[in-house]
Write a protein that holds these residues in place. Structure first.
Motif, PDB file in Angstrom:
ATOM      1  N   GLY A 159      -4.044   6.790  -6.801  1.00 47.95           N
ATOM      2  CA  GLY A 159      -3.880   7.710  -7.552  1.00 47.95           C
ATOM      3  C   GLY A 159      -3.649   9.124  -6.741  1.00 47.95           C
ATOM      4  O   GLY A 159      -2.788   9.008  -5.528  1.00 47.95           O
ATOM      5  N   ARG A 160      -4.331  10.128  -6.778  1.00 49.62           N
ATOM      6  CA  ARG A 160      -4.461  11.344  -6.333  1.00 49.62           C
ATOM      7  C   ARG A 160      -5.427  11.476  -5.329  1.00 49.62           C
ATOM      8  O   ARG A 160      -5.493  12.333  -4.528  1.00 49.62           O
ATOM      9  N   THR A 161      -6.299  10.446  -5.103  1.00 53.77           N
ATOM     10  CA  THR A 161      -7.526  10.461  -4.224  1.00 53.77           C
ATOM     11  C   THR A 161      -7.104   9.802  -3.178  1.00 53.77           C
ATOM     12  O   THR A 161      -6.852   8.478  -2.995  1.00 53.77           O
ATOM     13  N   TYR A 162      -7.272  10.366  -1.782  1.00 51.96           N
ATOM     14  CA  TYR A 162      -7.328   9.601  -0.654  1.00 51.96           C
ATOM     15  C   TYR A 162      -8.455   8.825  -0.230  1.00 51.96           C
ATOM     16  O   TYR A 162      -9.542   9.339  -0.476  1.00 51.96           O
ATOM     17  N   VAL A 163      -8.327   7.407   0.078  1.00 45.40           N
ATOM     18  CA  VAL A 163      -9.262   6.724   0.409  1.00 45.40           C
ATOM     19  C   VAL A 163      -9.089   5.967   1.893  1.00 45.40           C
ATOM     20  O   VAL A 163      -8.169   5.699   2.146  1.00 45.40           O
ATOM     21  N   ALA A 164     -10.219   6.202   2.564  1.00 45.70           N
ATOM     22  CA  ALA A 164     -10.070   5.665   3.992  1.00 45.70           C
ATOM     23  C   ALA A 164     -11.510   4.648   3.697  1.00 45.70           C
ATOM     24  O   ALA A 164     -12.588   5.080   4.095  1.00 45.70           O
ATOM     25  N   TYR A 165     -11.354   3.255   3.789  1.00 51.21           N
ATOM     26  CA  TYR A 165     -12.534   2.462   3.487  1.00 51.21           C
ATOM     27  C   TYR A 165     -13.376   2.479   4.632  1.00 51.21           C
ATOM     28  O   TYR A 165     -14.634   2.238   4.182  1.00 51.21           O
ATOM     29  N   GLY A 166     -12.957   2.479   5.660  1.00 51.54           N
ATOM     30  CA  GLY A 166     -13.916   2.058   6.912  1.00 51.54           C
ATOM     31  C   GLY A 166     -13.571   2.528   8.080  1.00 51.54           C
ATOM     32  O   GLY A 166     -12.447   2.389   8.649  1.00 51.54           O
ATOM     33  N   LEU A 167     -14.484   3.261   8.794  1.00 52.45           N
ATOM     34  CA  LEU A 167     -14.042   3.785  10.140  1.00 52.45           C
ATOM     35  C   LEU A 167     -14.784   3.293  11.138  1.00 52.45           C
ATOM     36  O   LEU A 167     -14.853   3.744  12.551  1.00 52.45           O
ATOM     37  N   GLY A 168     -15.528   2.192  11.293  1.00 51.51           N
ATOM     38  CA  GLY A 168     -16.077   1.305  12.310  1.00 51.51           C
ATOM     39  C   GLY A 168     -17.408   2.219  12.894  1.00 51.51           C
ATOM     40  O   GLY A 168     -17.750   3.013  12.354  1.00 51.51           O
ATOM     41  N   PHE A 184      -4.072  -0.189  12.665  1.00 50.51           N
ATOM     42  CA  PHE A 184      -4.768   0.486  11.539  1.00 50.51           C
ATOM     43  C   PHE A 184      -3.953   0.698  10.305  1.00 50.51           C
ATOM     44  O   PHE A 184      -4.436   0.544   9.216  1.00 50.51           O
ATOM     45  N   THR A 185      -2.721   1.032  10.642  1.00 50.61           N
ATOM     46  CA  THR A 185      -2.011   1.196   9.315  1.00 50.61           C
ATOM     47  C   THR A 185      -1.736  -0.078   8.646  1.00 50.61           C
ATOM     48  O   THR A 185      -1.614  -0.170   7.582  1.00 50.61           O
ATOM     49  N   ASP A 186      -1.506  -1.226   9.413  1.00 49.41           N
ATOM     50  CA  ASP A 186      -1.362  -2.557   8.759  1.00 49.41           C
ATOM     51  C   ASP A 186      -2.394  -2.940   8.034  1.00 49.41           C
ATOM     52  O   ASP A 186      -2.444  -3.876   7.054  1.00 49.41           O
ATOM     53  N   LEU A 187      -3.591  -2.404   8.100  1.00 52.67           N
ATOM     54  CA  LEU A 187      -4.905  -2.758   7.342  1.00 52.67           C
ATOM     55  C   LEU A 187      -4.549  -2.180   6.000  1.00 52.67           C
ATOM     56  O   LEU A 187      -5.475  -2.849   5.152  1.00 52.67           O
ATOM     57  N   ARG A 188      -3.840  -1.536   5.691  1.00 53.16           N
ATOM     58  CA  ARG A 188      -3.483  -1.128   4.232  1.00 53.16           C
ATOM     59  C   ARG A 188      -3.171  -2.381   3.343  1.00 53.16           C
ATOM     60  O   ARG A 188      -3.279  -2.035   2.020  1.00 53.16           O
ATOM     61  N   ARG A 189      -2.568  -3.231   4.024  1.00 52.86           N
ATOM     62  CA  ARG A 189      -2.247  -4.141   3.256  1.00 52.86           C
ATOM     63  C   ARG A 189      -3.046  -5.008   2.022  1.00 52.86           C
ATOM     64  O   ARG A 189      -2.551  -5.578   1.243  1.00 52.86           O
ATOM     65  N   CYS A 190      -4.264  -5.137   2.391  1.00 55.09           N
ATOM     66  CA  CYS A 190      -5.127  -5.674   1.648  1.00 55.09           C
ATOM     67  C   CYS A 190      -6.040  -4.596   0.749  1.00 55.09           C
ATOM     68  O   CYS A 190      -7.070  -5.111   0.301  1.00 55.09           O
ATOM     69  N   THR A 191      -5.715  -3.442   0.751  1.00 58.87           N
ATOM     70  CA  THR A 191      -6.432  -2.402   0.230  1.00 58.87           C
ATOM     71  C   THR A 191      -6.362  -1.986  -1.100  1.00 58.87           C
ATOM     72  O   THR A 191      -6.967  -1.635  -1.949  1.00 58.87           O
ATOM     73  N   GLY A 192      -4.964  -2.214  -1.664  1.00 59.62           N
ATOM     74  CA  GLY A 192      -4.425  -1.900  -3.084  1.00 59.62           C
ATOM     75  C   GLY A 192      -3.967  -0.524  -2.869  1.00 59.62           C
ATOM     76  O   GLY A 192      -3.729   0.166  -3.986  1.00 59.62           O
ATOM     77  N   LEU A 193      -4.195   0.048  -1.961  1.00 62.80           N
ATOM     78  CA  LEU A 193      -3.719   1.593  -1.742  1.00 62.80           C
ATOM     79  C   LEU A 193      -2.174   1.791  -1.698  1.00 62.80           C
ATOM     80  O   LEU A 193      -1.702   0.822  -1.013  1.00 62.80           O
ATOM     81  N   VAL A 194      -1.734   2.972  -1.702  1.00 59.81           N
ATOM     82  CA  VAL A 194      -0.234   3.251  -1.307  1.00 59.81           C
ATOM     83  C   VAL A 194      -0.342   4.219  -0.335  1.00 59.81           C
ATOM     84  O   VAL A 194      -1.110   4.918  -0.095  1.00 59.81           O
ATOM     85  N   PRO A 195       0.783   4.413   0.562  1.00 62.98           N
ATOM     86  CA  PRO A 195       0.780   5.091   1.789  1.00 62.98           C
ATOM     87  C   PRO A 195       1.096   6.686   1.361  1.00 62.98           C
ATOM     88  O   PRO A 195       1.032   7.469   2.529  1.00 62.98           O
ATOM     89  N   ALA A 196       1.219   6.945   0.249  1.00 67.27           N
ATOM     90  CA  ALA A 196       1.536   8.594   0.047  1.00 67.27           C
ATOM     91  C   ALA A 196       1.052   8.783  -1.259  1.00 67.27           C
ATOM     92  O   ALA A 196       0.798   8.109  -2.247  1.00 67.27           O
TER      93      ALA A 196
END
Length: 356
Positions: A277-286, A340-352
């Motif tokens: 939605g309008r919330t930005y999520v970065a699931y993990g920074l290692g 890093f960008t490719d990791l979005r594929r399994c998150t269910g998140l959208v790029p914008a």
């Protein structure tokens, strides 16, 4: 940079394997959220023209084994990526250690601790606050945890996600950057020892994610007091670059409660980012400053205007032989950014974010 107030494998070793998490019994007392004081009648006083801030985030930091020696010179301990952190309006990392020379090791596999000069090191790197909501903050029991809190106070380093009581642990840390009030709360979603490490009405400890009603209440309370709300979670399955179901479910609850961005660490590897939605999520920074091995890492720079996260980029780096993050350049940086960008594929998140 900011003014702060507290409202209310060998490569990846360090936290141990996690058993499947079980629902946690509610914390003692009603889940009404932290005591953060009354909000102003009109709510947060946002600037008439929204200020654009850059918030910088790093993953897990500690000073043990090869990184312990870095504290001989705290001014340079974090390494050259400190320049990226210092350039931001606000910078935050997870402090993955007890800060103590006392205490008794808890019944767990890995134990981290560091002297109080750890706080000098993170301050020198331009870091404005650290999360202590993690599965190493009480490695040396509540004696060590008391030292962690006392050392932070003595060194003037704001901490969040833990405290001397449950209200203090869940209370938002309010940081003011260029007139914008940024509230940060932290939660640990790690199951090991969570029942004994969680804060109680009069018991020091950390804020745990398993008490979802209280965590949601904490975010809602932060929302009433701040222009921007950040949640920093310790969560995820170790060595897994995809977020697990617990992460996704909790992120959805936090977004619904009013979090503007959700940042995470713990898995020892990067996990993907994007918008829920309008919330930005970065699931993990290692890992960021780490005692063994080498892995992708970086500083996540998030641009926020008003309440809107308008952009995010990872400044790619690698955990070097000293344990410090070292910036990548050229084709190495481009390759790391793509990974890093490719990791979005399994998150269910959208790029914008959604269109206004």
């Amino acid at each position: 940079m900011v003014a702060a107030v507290l409202a209310g494998s060998a490569l990846l070793a360090g936290c141990g394997a996690e058993p499947p998490p079980a629902p946690m019994s509610p914390s003692a007392g009603p889940s009404t959220g932290p005591s953060v004081g009354p909000a102003s009648p009109s709510g947060p006083a946002s600037p008439s023209v929204p200020v654009e801030l850059t918030l910088a985030f790093g993953g897990d930091v500690h000073f043990t084994e090869r990184t312990a020696g870095l504290l001989k010179d705290p001014a340079t301990a974090v390494g050259p990526m400190a320049e990226v952190l210092s350039a931001a309006d606000l910078a935050v990392v997870n402090l993955e250690t007890a800060v103590t020379t006392r205490g008794t090791p808890e019944p767990k596999e890995f134990h981290f601790r560091a002297p109080v000069t750890a706080y000098d090191a993170v301050k020198a790197a331009g870091i404005d606050a650290v999360s202590i909501a993690n599965n190493h903050a009480l490695d040396y029991g509540r004696v060590g945890f008391a030292d962690t809190l006392d050392g932070a106070a003595a060194k003037g380093m704001p901490v969040f996600g833990g405290g001397r009581t449950i209200d203090e642990a869940y209370a938002p840390l309010i940081l003011t950057a260029r007139g914008v009030r940024v509230a940060i709360v932290g939660f640990s979603q790690i199951h090991t020892l969570a029942e004994s490490w969680k804060a109680g009405p009069a018991t020091p400890g950390i804020a745990v994610a398993w008490d979802v009603p209280r965590a949601v209440a904490a975010v809602k309370a932060a929302r009433e007091r701040a222009d921007v709300v950040v949640v920093f979670n310790h969560w995820g399955t170790e060595r897994e670059s995809c977020p697990n179901d617990n992460q996704k479910t909790f992120a959805a609850a936090l977004a619904e409660a009013g979090a503007d961005m959700i940042i995470g660490a713990h898995a020892h590897v990067l996990q993907g980012d994007g918008w829920l939605g309008r919330t930005y999520v970065a699931y993990g920074l290692g890992n960021f400053v780490w005692y063994v091995g080498s892995a992708d890492t970086g500083v996540l720079k998030v641009r926020v205007r008003g309440r809107d996260v308008v952009g995010a980029e990872l400044v790619p780096a690698v955990v070097s032989g000293t344990g410090q993050p070292k910036a990548l350049t050229g084709t190495s940086a481009a390759a790391a950014t793509k990974r890093f960008t490719d990791l979005r594929r399994c998150t269910g998140l959208v790029p914008a974010p959604p269109a206004a």
